[in-house]
Design a protein around this motif. Sequence first.
Motif, PDB file in Angstrom:
ATOM      1  N   LEU A 248       0.831  -1.210   0.000  1.00  0.00           N
ATOM      2  CA  LEU A 248       0.000   0.000   0.000  1.00  0.00           C
ATOM      3  C   LEU A 248       0.862   1.257   0.000  1.00  0.00           C
ATOM      4  CD1 LEU A 248      -2.932  -0.787   2.428  1.00  0.00           C
ATOM      5  CD2 LEU A 248      -3.103  -0.146   0.048  1.00  0.00           C
ATOM      6  N   LEU A 249       1.938   1.221   0.785  1.00  0.00           N
ATOM      7  CA  LEU A 249       2.819   2.396   0.846  1.00  0.00           C
ATOM      8  C   LEU A 249       3.351   2.726  -0.535  1.00  0.00           C
ATOM      9  CD1 LEU A 249       5.035   1.694   3.999  1.00  0.00           C
ATOM     10  CD2 LEU A 249       3.288   3.439   3.783  1.00  0.00           C
ATOM     11  N   SER A 250       3.893   1.691  -1.194  1.00  0.00           N
ATOM     12  CA  SER A 250       4.554   1.939  -2.473  1.00  0.00           C
ATOM     13  C   SER A 250       3.550   2.043  -3.610  1.00  0.00           C
ATOM     14  CB  SER A 250       5.538   0.810  -2.757  1.00  0.00           C
ATOM     15  OG  SER A 250       6.038   0.943  -4.044  1.00  0.00           O
ATOM     16  N   GLY A 251       2.558   1.138  -3.607  1.00  0.00           N
ATOM     17  CA  GLY A 251       1.623   1.117  -4.718  1.00  0.00           C
ATOM     18  C   GLY A 251       0.697   2.323  -4.714  1.00  0.00           C
ATOM     19  N   VAL A 252       0.311   2.771  -3.528  1.00  0.00           N
ATOM     20  CA  VAL A 252      -0.723   3.795  -3.461  1.00  0.00           C
ATOM     21  C   VAL A 252      -0.265   5.081  -2.788  1.00  0.00           C
ATOM     22  CG1 VAL A 252      -3.106   4.225  -2.869  1.00  0.00           C
ATOM     23  CG2 VAL A 252      -2.354   1.899  -3.244  1.00  0.00           C
ATOM     24  N   MET A 253       0.375   4.956  -1.613  1.00  0.00           N
ATOM     25  CA  MET A 253       0.610   6.184  -0.859  1.00  0.00           C
ATOM     26  C   MET A 253       1.561   7.130  -1.579  1.00  0.00           C
ATOM     27  SD  MET A 253       1.899   6.872   2.959  1.00  0.00           S
ATOM     28  CE  MET A 253       3.579   6.895   2.424  1.00  0.00           C
ATOM     29  N   LEU A 254       2.603   6.585  -2.213  1.00  0.00           N
ATOM     30  CA  LEU A 254       3.510   7.458  -2.965  1.00  0.00           C
ATOM     31  C   LEU A 254       2.733   8.230  -4.018  1.00  0.00           C
ATOM     32  CD1 LEU A 254       6.579   5.142  -3.594  1.00  0.00           C
ATOM     33  CD2 LEU A 254       6.197   6.741  -1.752  1.00  0.00           C
ATOM     34  N   LYS A 255       1.686   7.590  -4.566  1.00  0.00           N
ATOM     35  CA  LYS A 255       0.911   8.225  -5.635  1.00  0.00           C
ATOM     36  C   LYS A 255       0.128   9.422  -5.132  1.00  0.00           C
ATOM     37  CE  LYS A 255       2.658   5.065  -7.878  1.00  0.00           C
ATOM     38  NZ  LYS A 255       2.226   3.765  -7.483  1.00  0.00           N
ATOM     39  N   ALA A 350       2.398   9.237 -18.080  1.00  0.00           N
ATOM     40  CA  ALA A 350       2.691   9.361 -16.653  1.00  0.00           C
ATOM     41  C   ALA A 350       1.570   8.759 -15.812  1.00  0.00           C
ATOM     42  CB  ALA A 350       2.901  10.830 -16.290  1.00  0.00           C
ATOM     43  N   LEU A 351       0.319   9.085 -16.169  1.00  0.00           N
ATOM     44  CA  LEU A 351      -0.790   8.558 -15.372  1.00  0.00           C
ATOM     45  C   LEU A 351      -0.974   7.056 -15.590  1.00  0.00           C
ATOM     46  CD1 LEU A 351      -3.274  11.504 -15.518  1.00  0.00           C
ATOM     47  CD2 LEU A 351      -2.337  10.432 -13.491  1.00  0.00           C
ATOM     48  N   PHE A 352      -0.673   6.608 -16.810  1.00  0.00           N
ATOM     49  CA  PHE A 352      -0.729   5.166 -17.072  1.00  0.00           C
ATOM     50  C   PHE A 352       0.315   4.462 -16.205  1.00  0.00           C
ATOM     51  CE2 PHE A 352      -0.533   1.753 -20.639  1.00  0.00           C
ATOM     52  CZ  PHE A 352      -1.353   0.944 -19.895  1.00  0.00           C
ATOM     53  N   HIS A 353       1.481   5.088 -16.068  1.00  0.00           N
ATOM     54  CA  HIS A 353       2.504   4.477 -15.225  1.00  0.00           C
ATOM     55  C   HIS A 353       2.078   4.481 -13.759  1.00  0.00           C
ATOM     56  CE1 HIS A 353       6.353   2.589 -15.240  1.00  0.00           C
ATOM     57  NE2 HIS A 353       6.819   3.355 -14.297  1.00  0.00           N
ATOM     58  N   VAL A 354       1.302   5.487 -13.365  1.00  0.00           N
ATOM     59  CA  VAL A 354       0.759   5.480 -12.002  1.00  0.00           C
ATOM     60  C   VAL A 354      -0.090   4.226 -11.791  1.00  0.00           C
ATOM     61  CG1 VAL A 354      -0.909   6.587 -10.469  1.00  0.00           C
ATOM     62  CG2 VAL A 354       0.791   7.973 -11.652  1.00  0.00           C
ATOM     63  N   LEU A 355      -0.989   3.959 -12.733  1.00  0.00           N
ATOM     64  CA  LEU A 355      -1.851   2.775 -12.608  1.00  0.00           C
ATOM     65  C   LEU A 355      -1.012   1.499 -12.640  1.00  0.00           C
ATOM     66  CD1 LEU A 355      -4.899   3.506 -14.952  1.00  0.00           C
ATOM     67  CD2 LEU A 355      -4.542   4.174 -12.596  1.00  0.00           C
ATOM     68  N   ASN A 356      -0.096   1.419 -13.609  1.00  0.00           N
ATOM     69  CA  ASN A 356       0.697   0.204 -13.758  1.00  0.00           C
ATOM     70  C   ASN A 356       1.569  -0.048 -12.545  1.00  0.00           C
ATOM     71  OD1 ASN A 356      -0.357  -0.126 -16.268  1.00  0.00           O
ATOM     72  ND2 ASN A 356       1.410   0.678 -17.364  1.00  0.00           N
ATOM     73  N   HIS A 357       2.228   1.016 -12.088  1.00  0.00           N
ATOM     74  CA  HIS A 357       3.150   0.848 -10.964  1.00  0.00           C
ATOM     75  C   HIS A 357       2.398   0.401  -9.720  1.00  0.00           C
ATOM     76  CE1 HIS A 357       5.692   2.264  -7.561  1.00  0.00           C
ATOM     77  NE2 HIS A 357       6.569   1.585  -8.244  1.00  0.00           N
ATOM     78  N   ALA A 358       1.211   0.947  -9.517  1.00  0.00           N
ATOM     79  CA  ALA A 358       0.428   0.546  -8.346  1.00  0.00           C
ATOM     80  C   ALA A 358       0.203  -0.958  -8.363  1.00  0.00           C
ATOM     81  CB  ALA A 358      -0.907   1.279  -8.329  1.00  0.00           C
ATOM     82  N   ILE A 359      -0.125  -1.492  -9.537  1.00  0.00           N
ATOM     83  CA  ILE A 359      -0.453  -2.915  -9.609  1.00  0.00           C
ATOM     84  C   ILE A 359       0.796  -3.782  -9.520  1.00  0.00           C
ATOM     85  CG2 ILE A 359      -1.534  -4.692 -11.013  1.00  0.00           C
ATOM     86  CD1 ILE A 359      -3.478  -2.630  -9.919  1.00  0.00           C
ATOM     87  N   PHE A 360       1.812  -3.504 -10.368  1.00  0.00           N
ATOM     88  CA  PHE A 360       2.939  -4.446 -10.346  1.00  0.00           C
ATOM     89  C   PHE A 360       3.796  -4.290  -9.100  1.00  0.00           C
ATOM     90  CE2 PHE A 360       4.795  -1.484 -13.764  1.00  0.00           C
ATOM     91  CZ  PHE A 360       5.721  -0.869 -12.948  1.00  0.00           C
ATOM     92  N   LYS A 361       3.896  -3.080  -8.568  1.00  0.00           N
ATOM     93  CA  LYS A 361       4.690  -2.958  -7.350  1.00  0.00           C
ATOM     94  C   LYS A 361       3.935  -3.534  -6.165  1.00  0.00           C
ATOM     95  CE  LYS A 361       8.238  -1.829  -7.500  1.00  0.00           C
ATOM     96  NZ  LYS A 361       8.875  -0.532  -7.458  1.00  0.00           N
ATOM     97  N   GLY A 362       2.599  -3.391  -6.169  1.00  0.00           N
ATOM     98  CA  GLY A 362       1.806  -4.066  -5.148  1.00  0.00           C
ATOM     99  C   GLY A 362       2.068  -5.562  -5.189  1.00  0.00           C
ATOM    100  N   PHE A 498      -4.883   0.205 -24.550  1.00  0.00           N
ATOM    101  CA  PHE A 498      -5.811   1.225 -25.044  1.00  0.00           C
ATOM    102  C   PHE A 498      -6.973   1.432 -24.081  1.00  0.00           C
ATOM    103  CE2 PHE A 498      -7.791  -2.627 -26.433  1.00  0.00           C
ATOM    104  CZ  PHE A 498      -9.128  -2.354 -26.562  1.00  0.00           C
ATOM    105  N   LEU A 499      -7.405   0.355 -23.399  1.00  0.00           N
ATOM    106  CA  LEU A 499      -8.500   0.488 -22.436  1.00  0.00           C
ATOM    107  C   LEU A 499      -8.137   1.505 -21.358  1.00  0.00           C
ATOM    108  CD1 LEU A 499      -9.594  -3.200 -21.788  1.00  0.00           C
ATOM    109  CD2 LEU A 499     -10.758  -1.456 -23.125  1.00  0.00           C
ATOM    110  N   PHE A 500      -6.915   1.379 -20.854  1.00  0.00           N
ATOM    111  CA  PHE A 500      -6.508   2.222 -19.743  1.00  0.00           C
ATOM    112  C   PHE A 500      -6.199   3.642 -20.216  1.00  0.00           C
ATOM    113  CE2 PHE A 500      -5.909  -2.139 -18.658  1.00  0.00           C
ATOM    114  CZ  PHE A 500      -6.402  -2.215 -17.374  1.00  0.00           C
TER     115      PHE A 500
END
Lengths: 620, 300
Positions: A248-255, A350-362, A498-500
Amino acid sequence: MRLLTPLFLAFLILAAAAVLSAATARARRFSGWLHFALAVEAAAFLVWTGIRAAAGHGMEEAVLVRLGPFVVPFLIDGLAGLFLIVIGVVSAASALYSVRYMEYYAGYSLRGYYFRLPLFVLGMAALVTIDDLSIGFSLAWQIMTIASFLLIRFETRVKAAVRAAGRYLLLMELAWALIVGAGILLGGRAGDSLHEIGLKAAAANPAVLAAALALLLLGFGLKAGVFPLGQLWLPDAHSAAPSPVSALLSGVMLKTGIFGLIRIFFFLAPAAGPGFDPRFWGGLLAAVGTVTLFIGTLQCVKQSDAKRLLAFSSIGQIGYIVLGLGAALFLSASDEPALAGLAAAAILGALFHVLNHAIFKGLLFLTSGSLLYATGTKDLNRLGGLVKWMPVSAVLAAIASLAVAGMPPGSGFASKWTIIASTLLAGQGWVLLVPFGIVALFTSAVTLACYVKFFGLAFTASGAEAAAAKPIREVPGSMLAAKIGLAAICLAQGLLPFLFVRLIAGALGHSVGFAMGWFFESGAWSRAVGASASGLRIESLLGPAAGAAVSPLLVLALLLLALLLGVWLRRSAGSRERAVPTWLCGYQTLNESTRFTDRGMFAALKNLFRWTGGRTSPKE
Amino acid sequence: MRFIMPLINVLAFLLLAPLFEGLLRRLTARVQSRQGPPLVQPYYDLLKLLGKENLNSAGTWPFRLAPLLAFASILVVVAVIPFGFRAGALAGRMDGILVVYLLTLGGVAVLMGALAGRNTFGLIGASREMVTMIMIEPVLAMTIILGAVKLKTLTLVAAMPFASGAGYGVSTVLMLAVYLLALQAFAGRQPFDIAEAEIELLEGPMIEYSGPNLALFKLSAMLKRMFYAWLFVSAFLPFLRTGIYPLDMLLQLAAMAVVFAVIGLVGATNPRLRIDQAVRYYAVLIVWALVAIGLAVKGW
């Protein structure tokens, strides 16, 4: 207005989860399931709210809500919606994972853990929906900070964890003071929405505006973990917390720090008019992002502790996001349609990377939790060969590792590609963006080195059997289920970007007061960035051909075809496979002194970049 | 026709890569006053390996997948490139960044196999291979990016002439020099065969592989070498373009043979460097390549 109801319902459920699961904490597993049941319900409300807001059913302007004695402006627009989705998804996975994972901490009471975890999620969800820099912001920030501080020092008997948590609390309070101070400096009063603060800032002295923006950059930069601020707290805090909390810290809180930066530089500051120079601040952000991704990732290579490695890599990935934001801000100031198009591509990336990073880093932090749960260690020097005992975890870890390293057709590839391609093509906007893009490309090879090492030394290679105190077993089904859910989303992000991208573009078109909003609202973005089932394209608008194009599905199909050809070649002469022992280079046995450990891995690279620093153990 | 071109690429590369390898070996032998094997020896080697037993010391799927992945990723690269200055059907949907990443993926596969093989020499080799890849990939990327900067596009259709697109400038000449200096490292030959280092590490990352798996690794290494020769020809020798597709292919192949001859000659006359020496060397190359990019952005 309508969206406030599901949001507040989610808050209520989270509060109920905190009280109920803490009250039943003595029945450890029951309390975990109870917490999960409520958390997933709250997450559903959050995700639903987020999707509605991103699809344009959000608010047109900030709504004042009376919370006790205070009046707090809430704003659930497209941008807030995106972050609500992220918070919902990762918090649900982390709640499911917690149920069995917390068995690992048999000596600790879970009362505090289950009390703080829902409040932490509540704080983050409130932070991205509250639209001021005064009372509402302070409430949300403090709930989030104090809950996470207590979660980081969950292992109160471990000195390093307590220290890391203390430093985290100190720095987050400093960030809070910086941000609130900046709000006051700009003339904001209690209950003013960001937009109103921006309008007041228009009347302010340009020097005051610049000072306030610098304070805000420092404050949110501290939270997001940009260089050199992130290094002060992030690696120690992330590795000290229990793994679902780290996720949660890395996937979400940093965001939430990234969210703050977007709200400040794309919403608040542009309202201040000519006093705000997007080229200066955009250039600064892009430079800070590039330094962050470079230094963070090179520090990551040096780590032997699985969770520290992931934490440093979080700093690196945040750098990509900040680079994308900075490039977008810089290019958005241009009148040339080609560059404005690239600005749209950069912010989408950048925002796509926000979504992606949240998932894969989680997913990766949950994987590191699985390593700890199954073997009792997260030291890569002592791990190895786990694919034999934990086959499912290994496959999931491979998916996440390929995604974070940006390998096609993983999810990190799609978003990094968008960021890098838009910077490389924007050379005539600002010369330095091209080298920034090249550094980002170079760094993603370094990221790859980190994760080859992470995956290879944990799951293949050899050694864990010697280190584990008990027989190694695959982690329980509920923990796997949480990881499988995240992995499925991760695959979808990679193969169907493309969906995201459309989701994000839609959300940006429905964001209130967004400086580039017209571009997304009018659909003009789709002339600059093509997103369809056949892949992503960035139009160059200068020549007849596209600026850049990739098709993840096509890449996957081609790779599979070529793999089949390889399989056929391998079998073409009827060759058989035979299991043999590894040749031990002349030694009798493979033991601690003859096997290759993490210390020697990439030694030449570590030496070359010794100057980038990066502690391999928490500060004593 | 556009739809057959990827197939033509793949066939041409698969069939000719061992021949270029034979040329390399023959030339090395001649420089060292040896007779050397026949030109077609690499074909014999591959065929022989395909018929041998597949020894598996790891018993896990990463070990089996690695050679396939190495082979597949380089094959996809070959399928999408505009060989013979003609863009096939796939080129419009792919771009330079993807090519860079796919080549990296092939390197990763070698590493994955080495890690799965658990051999200490293999792991040392893998560590060196990764370091080499990190340090040399920027030069490859910048060769492609140079063209992208000049032509304002990264796709393989429009950026076909790569670095020499929109004419030869100072930046192109500089990049050409850098590419030549990096050529041995791209090809994995002396003085930069540090990861395999036969005498020291016994083929390093490939040490635990045998039979068809080894054949796949060897074939992918040959394909990769051929790709780097092609990239040089395509990026820096645009005047070989006549407009007649078969002739262009032949001309490119002939030029690639010359590139291989250079690789062979330099390789046969230089001793291997240590990894730390090599890393410093690459760092200098990266700086010069960056200078070339800077010049290109300025329109030089």
